[in-house]
Design an enzyme around this catalytic site. Structure first.
Site, PDB file in Angstrom:
ATOM      1  N   ASP A 183      -0.440  -4.952   9.583  1.00  0.00           N
ATOM      2  CA  ASP A 183      -1.486  -4.035   9.127  1.00  0.00           C
ATOM      3  C   ASP A 183      -2.715  -4.894   8.822  1.00  0.00           C
ATOM      4  O   ASP A 183      -2.710  -5.698   7.892  1.00  0.00           O
ATOM      5  CB  ASP A 183      -0.995  -3.304   7.867  1.00  0.00           C
ATOM      6  CG  ASP A 183      -1.991  -2.244   7.397  1.00  0.00           C
ATOM      7  OD1 ASP A 183      -3.148  -2.280   7.843  1.00  0.00           O
ATOM      8  OD2 ASP A 183      -1.602  -1.396   6.568  1.00  0.00           O
TER       9      ASP A 183
ATOM     10  N   LYS B  33     -13.235  -0.872   6.361  1.00  0.00           N
ATOM     11  CA  LYS B  33     -13.803  -1.793   5.375  1.00  0.00           C
ATOM     12  C   LYS B  33     -14.815  -2.738   6.021  1.00  0.00           C
ATOM     13  O   LYS B  33     -15.926  -2.877   5.532  1.00  0.00           O
ATOM     14  CB  LYS B  33     -12.701  -2.615   4.700  1.00  0.00           C
ATOM     15  CG  LYS B  33     -11.395  -1.888   4.484  1.00  0.00           C
ATOM     16  CD  LYS B  33     -11.429  -0.900   3.347  1.00  0.00           C
ATOM     17  CE  LYS B  33     -10.253   0.048   3.506  1.00  0.00           C
ATOM     18  NZ  LYS B  33      -9.810   0.708   2.341  1.00  0.00           N
TER      19      LYS B  33
ATOM     20  N   TRP C 140       0.871  -1.182   0.000  1.00  0.00           N
ATOM     21  CA  TRP C 140       0.000   0.000   0.000  1.00  0.00           C
ATOM     22  C   TRP C 140       0.911   1.237   0.000  1.00  0.00           C
ATOM     23  O   TRP C 140       1.832   1.314   0.826  1.00  0.00           O
ATOM     24  CB  TRP C 140      -0.854  -0.068   1.268  1.00  0.00           C
ATOM     25  CG  TRP C 140      -1.841   1.029   1.469  1.00  0.00           C
ATOM     26  CD1 TRP C 140      -2.787   1.463   0.603  1.00  0.00           C
ATOM     27  CD2 TRP C 140      -1.996   1.798   2.664  1.00  0.00           C
ATOM     28  NE1 TRP C 140      -3.526   2.460   1.176  1.00  0.00           N
ATOM     29  CE2 TRP C 140      -3.061   2.687   2.445  1.00  0.00           C
ATOM     30  CE3 TRP C 140      -1.341   1.830   3.898  1.00  0.00           C
ATOM     31  CZ2 TRP C 140      -3.489   3.594   3.401  1.00  0.00           C
ATOM     32  CZ3 TRP C 140      -1.763   2.715   4.850  1.00  0.00           C
ATOM     33  CH2 TRP C 140      -2.835   3.592   4.600  1.00  0.00           C
TER      34      TRP C 140
ATOM     35  N   ALA D  82      -6.295  -4.466   7.840  1.00  0.00           N
ATOM     36  CA  ALA D  82      -7.303  -3.500   7.391  1.00  0.00           C
ATOM     37  C   ALA D  82      -8.511  -4.167   6.746  1.00  0.00           C
ATOM     38  O   ALA D  82      -9.485  -3.488   6.411  1.00  0.00           O
ATOM     39  CB  ALA D  82      -6.666  -2.517   6.402  1.00  0.00           C
TER      40      ALA D  82
HETATM   41  C1  LMR Z   1      -6.900   1.541  -0.658  1.00  0.00           C
HETATM   42  O1  LMR Z   1      -5.816   0.956  -0.642  1.00  0.00           O
HETATM   43  O2  LMR Z   1      -7.500   1.829  -1.716  1.00  0.00           O
HETATM   44  C2  LMR Z   1      -7.566   1.905   0.639  1.00  0.00           C
HETATM   45  O3  LMR Z   1      -6.834   1.415   1.712  1.00  0.00           O
HETATM   46  C3  LMR Z   1      -7.872   3.337   0.759  1.00  0.00           C
HETATM   47  C4  LMR Z   1      -6.660   4.179   1.025  1.00  0.00           C
HETATM   48  O4  LMR Z   1      -6.694   4.931   1.996  1.00  0.00           O
HETATM   49  O5  LMR Z   1      -5.690   4.112   0.271  1.00  0.00           O
END
Ligand code: LMR
Length: 394
Positions: A208, A243, A127, A210
């Site tokens: 992490d 989420k 990410w 999420a």
């Molecule tokens: C994503 O990866 O699209 C989500 O986690 C939203 C973000 O904050 O980037």
């Protein structure tokens, strides 16, 4: 003063929101930011959330401050949801944070306080906010190779070898489930091997988490984290309710620590409280209270779990549908990994140029080199999408 500032471009995910909004074509498809959408393209407020909000509005009689760690019934609820009793209470503590990003940020600041010279290892790819936050906080960072784009699988041997070269005290960021961006996840056996490496090399995991509930189910998605928590002397978890509770804009998250004994855990907890105070003081209450109401009411919990499970199943069906459409369209099995991946995302083996061509020629919006939000897939438009993907040469 302001003339000394340089422009700060948004990261690739956020940038895509603007590009999509500016596209005036009627036929366009947003597979960008990770937001769940139902079959009408709407991101619903979950039923249990609506009910909890109704109760909250009816019953709340003050908006006076809570403590610096936030709502402790929320923190306890998150600890139970994630760890299911795997860790002795006196070795675990947490702070409410504004979203999962807030949790990761606070934990990175804690690393800087506790181990300023540590290197933080993160997966390549990851990410984009992971490296961005590490840089912002001023921590040393390095990557470990995670994904083999040719096979769509985790490149586990390379990952394991790289982690063995980390120095004692280094930190390893792991995705608890539903790896973002790839959708390729560690098996429980691989979690056990990573745990053994962390123990042997003296590394501290930062998980992490999420997307708990978006992959194989609420418990299955926490299996690796629970195993690790049971065996590691020290560990950190940044959890998000964006989420799985659909509370995106309400910013609900938790920074959770497991310490080696009650005494160090208590001191670490105080540090989390101080970091909250320094960065934003009291964390925002509304969303966390909603989660706490849900997790403390068996009926609401059951309804929340049922709706989350429907969302997960919907994403699985879409995954399988796209893999099938691409098998037909490409006349090959090279996209079969899409059906094996889990979570909100899959990484198509594209290039920046091909992803740009998809956007410009077909109005299909994907992040980077082909991360797609599975929940954004059109149930009745999978064949057309597969045609476009194959047409640009992905
Ligand atoms: C994503 O990866 O699209 C989500 O986690 C939203 C973000 O904050 O980037």
């Amino acid at each position: 003063m302001f003339e000394n500032l340089s422009p700060t471009p948004p990261d690739k995910i956020i940038e895509l929101i603007g590009l999509y909004a500016a596209d005036t074509r009627e036929q366009k498809l947003d597979l960008g930011i990770g937001v769940y959408k139902d079959e009408n393209g709407k991101t619903p407020v979950m039923r249990a959330v609506k009910e909890a909000e109704r109760r909250l509005v009816a019953e709340q009689d003050t908006k006076a401050y809570l403590g610096m760690l936030g709502d402790l019934s929320f923190v306890d609820g998150m600890v139970d949801l994630i760890f299911a009793g795997e860790v002795a209470k006196e070795r675990i503590c947490g702070a409410q944070t504004p979203g999962g990003t807030g949790a990761i940020h606070q934990l990175c600041e804690l690393i800087r306080k506790g181990s300023p010279d540590a290197t933080v290892w993160y997966s390549d790819p990851t990410w984009p906010n992971h490296p961005a936050i590490l840089k912002h906080v001023g921590l040393n960072a390095k990557t470990y190779s995670y994904y083999d784009a040719a096979t769509g699988q985790v490149s586990f041997d390379v990952m394991a070898e790289t982690l063995k070269s980390a120095a004692p005290g280094d930190v390893v960021i792991l995705h608890g489930c539903c790896h973002n961006p790839t959708g390729a996840n560690l098996t429980l056996d691989q979690w056990k091997q990573v745990t053994a490496i962390c123990l042997a090399e003296g590394l501290v995991p930062l998980v992490d988490l999420a997307y708990q509930g978006f992959g194989d189910g609420l418990d299955a998605d926490a299996e690796g984290v629970r195993y690790m928590a049971h065996h590691m002397p020290e560990m950190m978890v940044g959890a998000s309710c964006s989420k799985n509770f659909g509370l995106y804009r309400d910013r609900v998250g938790a920074a959770i620590l497991i310490g080696k004994d009650a005494e160090t855990t208590e001191v670490a907890k105080g540090n989390l409280a101080t970091l909250n105070r320094l960065n934003f003081s009291f964390p925002p209450d509304h969303g966390a209270k909603v989660v706490s109401i849900i997790l403390n009411d068996p009926e609401l919990t059951a309804d929340w779990k049922a709706e989350l499970e429907d969302m997960r199943q919907n994403m699985l069906t879409l995954r399988e549908g796209l893999a099938e459409a691409l098998r037909r369209e490409s006349n090959s099995d090279r996209f079969d990994y899409i059906a094996e991946h889990r979570g909100m995302f899959t990484q198509l083996g594209g290039t920046v140029e091909k992803v740009k061509a998809l956007r410009e020629e077909h109005g299909v919006y994907m992040v980077g080199t082909g991360r797609i939000n599975i929940a954004g897939l059109p149930k009745d438009g999978l064949d057309d999408l597969a045609k476009a993907i194959v047409a640009v040469g992905i």
